[in-house]
Design a protein around this motif. Structure first.
Motif, short mmCIF file in Angstrom:
data_model
loop_
_atom_site.label_atom_id
_atom_site.label_comp_id
_atom_site.label_asym_id
_atom_site.label_seq_id
_atom_site.Cartn_x
_atom_site.Cartn_y
_atom_site.Cartn_z
N UNK A 187 30.21 137.27 -14.10
CA UNK A 187 31.59 138.20 -13.49
C UNK A 187 31.28 138.42 -12.02
N UNK A 188 29.81 139.25 -11.88
CA UNK A 188 29.39 139.71 -10.43
C UNK A 188 29.47 138.61 -9.34
N UNK A 189 28.95 137.30 -9.90
CA UNK A 189 28.77 136.20 -8.77
C UNK A 189 30.09 135.62 -8.55
N UNK A 190 30.81 135.55 -9.72
CA UNK A 190 32.30 134.85 -9.23
C UNK A 190 33.20 135.88 -8.51
N UNK A 191 33.13 137.14 -8.50
CA UNK A 191 33.72 137.86 -7.72
C UNK A 191 33.23 137.84 -6.43
N UNK A 192 32.01 137.82 -6.09
CA UNK A 192 31.33 137.76 -4.68
C UNK A 192 31.86 136.35 -4.08
N UNK A 198 36.88 144.41 -4.14
CA UNK A 198 37.17 145.33 -5.38
C UNK A 198 36.62 144.96 -6.74
N UNK A 199 36.83 143.47 -7.05
CA UNK A 199 36.46 143.04 -8.14
C UNK A 199 34.94 142.96 -8.29
N UNK A 200 34.49 142.71 -7.21
CA UNK A 200 32.88 142.33 -6.98
C UNK A 200 32.29 143.72 -7.43
N UNK A 201 32.79 144.99 -6.86
CA UNK A 201 32.08 146.51 -7.26
C UNK A 201 32.44 146.61 -8.60
N UNK A 202 33.85 146.36 -8.93
CA UNK A 202 34.01 146.80 -10.42
C UNK A 202 32.96 146.03 -11.49
N UNK A 203 33.05 144.72 -11.11
CA UNK A 203 32.14 143.75 -11.97
C UNK A 203 30.47 144.25 -12.07
N UNK A 204 30.09 144.55 -10.94
CA UNK A 204 28.92 145.23 -10.97
C UNK A 204 28.80 146.61 -11.66
N UNK A 205 29.54 147.75 -11.53
CA UNK A 205 29.86 148.66 -12.24
C UNK A 205 29.62 148.39 -13.93
N UNK A 206 30.52 147.47 -13.99
CA UNK A 206 30.97 146.78 -15.41
C UNK A 206 29.53 146.38 -16.03
N UNK A 207 28.79 145.52 -15.19
CA UNK A 207 27.57 145.05 -15.71
C UNK A 207 26.72 146.22 -16.26
N UNK A 208 26.35 147.25 -15.33
CA UNK A 208 25.44 148.37 -15.67
C UNK A 208 25.85 149.21 -16.89
N UNK A 209 27.24 149.24 -17.10
CA UNK A 209 27.92 150.04 -18.28
C UNK A 209 27.46 149.01 -19.47
N UNK A 210 27.64 147.74 -19.39
CA UNK A 210 27.31 146.97 -20.55
C UNK A 210 25.88 147.04 -21.06
N UNK A 211 24.75 147.14 -19.89
CA UNK A 211 23.59 147.03 -20.00
C UNK A 211 23.27 148.63 -20.76
N UNK A 212 23.90 149.81 -20.19
CA UNK A 212 23.85 150.96 -20.97
C UNK A 212 24.14 150.76 -22.41
N UNK A 213 25.11 150.44 -22.60
CA UNK A 213 25.66 150.35 -23.99
C UNK A 213 24.66 149.49 -24.74
N UNK A 214 24.25 148.56 -24.26
CA UNK A 214 23.36 147.50 -25.09
C UNK A 214 22.16 148.31 -25.36
N UNK A 215 21.52 149.39 -24.38
CA UNK A 215 20.27 149.69 -24.74
C UNK A 215 20.51 151.02 -25.54
N UNK A 216 21.71 151.62 -25.69
CA UNK A 216 21.91 152.51 -26.91
C UNK A 216 22.08 152.02 -28.18
N UNK A 217 22.56 150.71 -28.27
CA UNK A 217 22.86 150.08 -29.74
C UNK A 217 22.35 148.51 -29.51
N UNK A 218 21.08 148.30 -29.49
CA UNK A 218 20.57 146.99 -29.33
C UNK A 218 20.87 146.31 -30.77
#
Length: 222
Positions: A187-192, A198-218
């Motif tokens: 999503x980050x690559x495609x938005x760029x 705006x989509x690129x910024x939001x996709x980058x934030x969403x990526x980190x949030x997904x990583x944080x969620x996965x780290x909490x609940x692997x």
């Protein structure tokens, strides 16, 4: 002109060894006697030079074991020395801020070279057959976003704390990868590529949030 003090000259020689990779991060450096002989200076001069680099966090003396390279620059050295990077959440939040800003800038002026580099990094992630190779490819992708921003100051800041950021990737990476994280990278690559800041910024934030969620609940990986 004032002559540079010998201890400072020696410490700069050692710093150059670290920055060039001749003394890799995590490696044990030669002993004081060997260094003194190689440089033709006293052991006391070597000891003071090593001490100055230990205070900046570049080196770590270990009693009875020698001196090890802790970091390759003062910024990451301070982070490690003061344990400011102990919280994975804090590191990920810092990554989100830097990478989202970089993604926004990259989308304002997407170049064929940057897009090709990001695509190649994603392909390297897909081909990685061990965790170290995967982490290296993932780090290459995230740095590639910052490179694509075209902002040299942002890149310099990112590189200064690259060791801490890469460690966060190593802590959160899993193989096989959760498909949500892979999709978020795409999503980050495609938005760029689409030139949508705006989509690129939001996709980058969403990526980190997904990583944080996965780290909490692997265990949620499918």
């Amino acid at each position: 002109m004032r002559q540079v003090p010998l201890v400072l000259q020696v410490s700069e020689r050692f710093r150059a060894q670290i920055e060039s990779g001749a003394w890799p991060r995590g490696s044990r450096i030669p002993g004081e006697n060997q260094l003194a002989t190689e440089l033709g200076v006293s052991r006391g001069t070597v000891r003071e030079a090593l001490r100055s680099l230990s205070l900046t966090g570049l080196l770590e003396p270990r009693v009875g074991d020698g001196t090890y390279v802790r970091a390759t620059n003062e910024i990451s050295g301070v982070l490690v020395r003061d344990e400011l990077s102990a919280s994975l959440t804090h590191v990920l939040d810092a990554r989100a801020g830097i990478e989202a800003a970089a993604a926004r800038l990259a989308a304002q002026r997407p170049s064929s070279d940057s897009l090709a580099a990001l695509s190649a990094a994603l392909e390297s992630r897909a081909r990685a057959d061990d965790l170290d190779a995967f982490v290296a490819a993932d780090a290459e992708f995230h740095r590639g976003v910052v490179v694509a921003s075209g902002n040299p100051l942002l890149l310099r800041l990112y590189d200064a704390i690259a060791e801490v950021l890469t460690e966060s990737i190593h802590q959160t990476a899993t193989m096989p990868e959760d498909h949500r994280i892979l999709d978020a990278h795409v999503d980050v690559l495609e938005a760029i590529r689409a030139g949508d800041p705006e989509a690129a910024s939001q996709a980058s934030y969403a990526l980190i949030e997904t990583i944080k969620q996965e780290a909490k609940d692997p265990a949620s990986s499918t």
